[in-house]
Design a protein around this motif. Structure first.
Motif, mmCIF file in Angstrom:
data_model
loop_
_atom_site.group_PDB
_atom_site.id
_atom_site.type_symbol
_atom_site.label_atom_id
_atom_site.label_comp_id
_atom_site.label_asym_id
_atom_site.label_seq_id
_atom_site.Cartn_x
_atom_site.Cartn_y
_atom_site.Cartn_z
ATOM 1 N N GLY A 9 4.373 1.838 7.398
ATOM 2 C CA GLY A 9 4.318 0.385 7.452
ATOM 3 C C GLY A 9 5.699 -0.227 7.245
ATOM 4 N N ARG A 38 -8.060 -2.502 8.405
ATOM 5 C CA ARG A 38 -6.991 -3.345 7.875
ATOM 6 C C ARG A 38 -7.588 -4.538 7.136
ATOM 7 N NH1 ARG A 38 -4.544 -5.813 13.594
ATOM 8 N NH2 ARG A 38 -6.301 -7.221 14.073
ATOM 9 N N VAL A 93 -2.734 -5.067 5.273
ATOM 10 C CA VAL A 93 -2.639 -3.723 4.702
ATOM 11 C C VAL A 93 -3.540 -2.824 5.542
ATOM 12 C CG1 VAL A 93 -3.039 -2.263 2.695
ATOM 13 C CG2 VAL A 93 -2.168 -4.596 2.391
ATOM 14 N N TYR A 94 -2.985 -1.731 6.015
ATOM 15 C CA TYR A 94 -3.723 -0.802 6.879
ATOM 16 C C TYR A 94 -4.156 0.423 6.061
ATOM 17 C CZ TYR A 94 -2.598 -3.445 11.047
ATOM 18 O OH TYR A 94 -2.530 -4.441 11.999
ATOM 19 N N TYR A 95 -5.442 0.747 6.198
ATOM 20 C CA TYR A 95 -6.034 1.845 5.443
ATOM 21 C C TYR A 95 -6.532 2.939 6.387
ATOM 22 C CZ TYR A 95 -6.251 -1.536 1.621
ATOM 23 O OH TYR A 95 -5.939 -2.467 0.654
ATOM 24 N N GLY A 115 -3.375 2.583 1.362
ATOM 25 C CA GLY A 115 -2.957 1.510 2.254
ATOM 26 C C GLY A 115 -1.449 1.421 2.429
ATOM 27 N N THR A 116 -1.053 0.876 3.575
ATOM 28 C CA THR A 116 0.363 0.629 3.842
ATOM 29 C C THR A 116 0.492 -0.762 4.456
ATOM 30 O OG1 THR A 116 2.365 1.503 4.906
ATOM 31 C CG2 THR A 116 0.308 1.725 6.134
ATOM 32 N N GLN A 117 1.465 -1.523 3.998
ATOM 33 C CA GLN A 117 1.622 -2.912 4.422
ATOM 34 C C GLN A 117 2.342 -2.988 5.763
ATOM 35 O OE1 GLN A 117 0.694 -5.989 2.802
ATOM 36 N NE2 GLN A 117 1.288 -6.808 4.807
#
Length: 122
Positions: A9, A38, A93-95, A115-117
C-alpha cells in the motif's frame, strides 16, 4: 495458525498503479481461496476481488472490474492485487482474507490480514 500479511500500500496519484501482496503462512496454500476487501473511512467493509483455490475462477466488484487484477503464486504462497487507473474513491484499507476451499464475495472467510492503507490523491 494461519497468518496473512499484506504489503504494497501507499500514496499514489489518480491514474497511477499499485500492486498489493498478501503473504500467507500456516496453511496448505493450494487448498485456500483468497479475497481482497477494503474499508474506506466511515464506510462498511466491501468486497473487491476473489480467486479460487485452483486459481481458475476470479470475480470482481463492479467498481474495480477492468482496473484491478487478482492473482496467486502457489510457489510463493502469495496473492496479489494489481490496481491500475486508481481513483480517489479507491482510497481505503485493503484486507486479504482466506478460507479453505472457499471463494466468495461474502465475508465468510476464516482468516484476515491486518490491512494495508491505499491512498489515492486527486
Amino acid at each position: 495458525q494461519v497468518q496473512l500479511v499484506e504489503s504494497g500500500g501507499g500514496l499514489v496519484q489518480a491514474g497511477g498503479s499499485l500492486r498489493l501482496s498478501c503473504a500467507a503462512s500456516g496453511l496448505t496454500f493450494s487448498t485456500y481461496g483468497f479475497a481482497w476487501f477494503r474499508q474506506a473511512p466511515g464506510k462498511e467493509r466491501e468486497f473487491v476481488a476473489v480467486i479460487s483455490w485452483s486459481g481458475g475462477i476470479t470475480y470482481y466488484a463492479d467498481s474495480v472490474k477492468g482496473r484491478f487484477t487478482i492473482s496467486r503464486d502457489n510457489a510463493k504462497s502469495a496473492v496479489y492485487l494489481q490496481m491500475n487507473s486508481l481513483k480517489p474513491e479507491d482510497t481505503a484499507v485493503y484486507y486479504c482474507a482466506a478460507r479453505k476451499y472457499g471463494a466468495s464475495y461474502r465475508e465468510m472467510y476464516d482468516s484476515w490480514g491486518q490491512g494495508t492503507q491505499v491512498t489515492v490523491s486527486s
